[in-house]
Design a protein around this motif. Structure first.
Motif, short mmCIF file in Angstrom:
data_model
loop_
_atom_site.label_atom_id
_atom_site.label_comp_id
_atom_site.label_asym_id
_atom_site.label_seq_id
_atom_site.Cartn_x
_atom_site.Cartn_y
_atom_site.Cartn_z
N LEU A 19 0.82 -1.21 0.00
CA LEU A 19 0.00 0.00 0.00
C LEU A 19 0.86 1.26 0.00
N ALA A 20 2.00 1.19 0.67
CA ALA A 20 2.89 2.36 0.76
C ALA A 20 3.47 2.76 -0.59
N LYS A 21 3.39 1.89 -1.57
CA LYS A 21 3.93 2.19 -2.90
C LYS A 21 3.03 3.12 -3.72
N TYR A 22 1.79 3.34 -3.23
CA TYR A 22 0.80 4.10 -4.00
C TYR A 22 0.31 5.29 -3.20
N PRO A 23 -0.14 6.35 -3.90
CA PRO A 23 -0.74 7.48 -3.19
C PRO A 23 -1.98 7.02 -2.41
N ALA A 24 -2.30 7.73 -1.34
CA ALA A 24 -3.40 7.34 -0.45
C ALA A 24 -4.73 7.20 -1.19
N ASP A 25 -4.94 7.98 -2.23
CA ASP A 25 -6.20 7.90 -2.96
C ASP A 25 -6.20 6.81 -4.03
N GLN A 26 -5.11 6.03 -4.10
CA GLN A 26 -5.02 4.95 -5.08
C GLN A 26 -4.67 3.62 -4.41
N ARG A 27 -5.17 3.42 -3.20
CA ARG A 27 -4.89 2.19 -2.45
C ARG A 27 -5.31 0.94 -3.20
N PRO A 46 -11.28 -17.46 -0.21
CA PRO A 46 -12.72 -17.53 0.01
C PRO A 46 -13.33 -16.13 0.07
N ALA A 47 -14.64 -16.05 -0.09
CA ALA A 47 -15.33 -14.75 -0.12
C ALA A 47 -15.03 -13.91 1.13
N GLU A 48 -14.96 -14.56 2.29
CA GLU A 48 -14.70 -13.83 3.53
C GLU A 48 -13.32 -13.17 3.51
N LEU A 49 -12.36 -13.84 2.93
CA LEU A 49 -11.01 -13.29 2.84
C LEU A 49 -10.98 -12.14 1.83
N GLN A 50 -11.68 -12.30 0.72
CA GLN A 50 -11.78 -11.20 -0.25
C GLN A 50 -12.43 -9.98 0.40
N ILE A 57 -8.25 -2.51 2.38
CA ILE A 57 -7.76 -1.57 1.36
C ILE A 57 -8.71 -0.38 1.22
N GLY A 58 -9.99 -0.61 1.48
CA GLY A 58 -10.97 0.46 1.34
C GLY A 58 -11.56 0.51 -0.06
N MET A 59 -11.96 -0.63 -0.56
CA MET A 59 -12.58 -0.69 -1.88
C MET A 59 -13.76 -1.65 -1.82
N PRO A 60 -14.68 -1.56 -2.79
CA PRO A 60 -15.83 -2.46 -2.77
C PRO A 60 -15.41 -3.92 -2.90
N ALA A 61 -16.09 -4.78 -2.17
CA ALA A 61 -15.78 -6.21 -2.22
C ALA A 61 -15.95 -6.77 -3.62
N VAL A 62 -16.93 -6.26 -4.37
CA VAL A 62 -17.14 -6.76 -5.72
C VAL A 62 -15.94 -6.45 -6.62
N ALA A 63 -15.27 -5.34 -6.37
CA ALA A 63 -14.08 -4.99 -7.16
C ALA A 63 -12.94 -5.96 -6.86
#
Length: 163
Positions: A19-27, A46-50, A57-63
């Motif tokens: 995560l540190a390799k990317y800007p905060a808005d591009q996690r 498994p779905a729970e791990l995803q 990371i702060g992104m939708p699970a579907v993504a």
């Protein structure tokens, strides 16, 4: 983090480094690395791990699911201890890939997308691995490329992996 997390503290530290390799808005750019780290730790995603990765990371699970299901290096179902990906692209097939796949499937007694009864091996088809001159090629656990896979080399590989 809560104790009921599937990811270990070690895995979270590795994801934090990615995560540190990317800007905060591009996690979300670290999602492939996070999936790889999680799969290395758990063997599959498994779905729970995803969902946990998505939340972390702060992104939708579907993504996250879209990425995990798009790339064949990610396992969204349980796999054998050793996943052997056989290149079935035309150059490999023309250079013995069909024979190699047949020998591997016959020796293990399973077909593509199947796992041996002892849970040791899963065989999957793969597209070009970028080693056409080394055909036929196989990839073990997404990390180890095996070239010029004769029947004898396949037998030796299986014996080595069984140990």
């Amino acid at each position: 983090m809560a104790n009921d997390m599937l990811l270990s503290q070690d895995a979270l530290k590795k994801i934090d480094r990615e995560l540190a390799k990317y800007p905060a808005d591009q996690r979300q750019s670290a999602v492939m690395s996070a999936l790889r780290i999680a799969q290395d730790e758990h063997g599959w995603l498994p779905a729970e791990l995803q969902q946990e990765i998505a939340d972390y990371i702060g992104m939708p699970a579907v993504a996250v699911q879209e990425v995990a299901t798009f790339y064949n290096m990610f396992n969204t179902s349980p796999q054998g201890k050793h996943k052997i990906t056989v290149c079935t692209n035309l150059p490999c097939l023309l250079s013995g890939g069909d024979r190699a796949a047949h020998h591997l499937k016959h020796t293990l007694g399973v077909g593509y997308k199947e796992t041996t009864a002892d849970g040791q091996f899963t065989i999957v088809e793969g597209e070009c691995m970028g080693a056409c001159g080394d055909a036929p090629v196989m990839l073990v656990n997404n990390h180890r490329m095996c070239s010029w896979m004769s029947n004898d080399k396949i037998d030796a590989l299986l014996e080595e992996l069984k140990k």
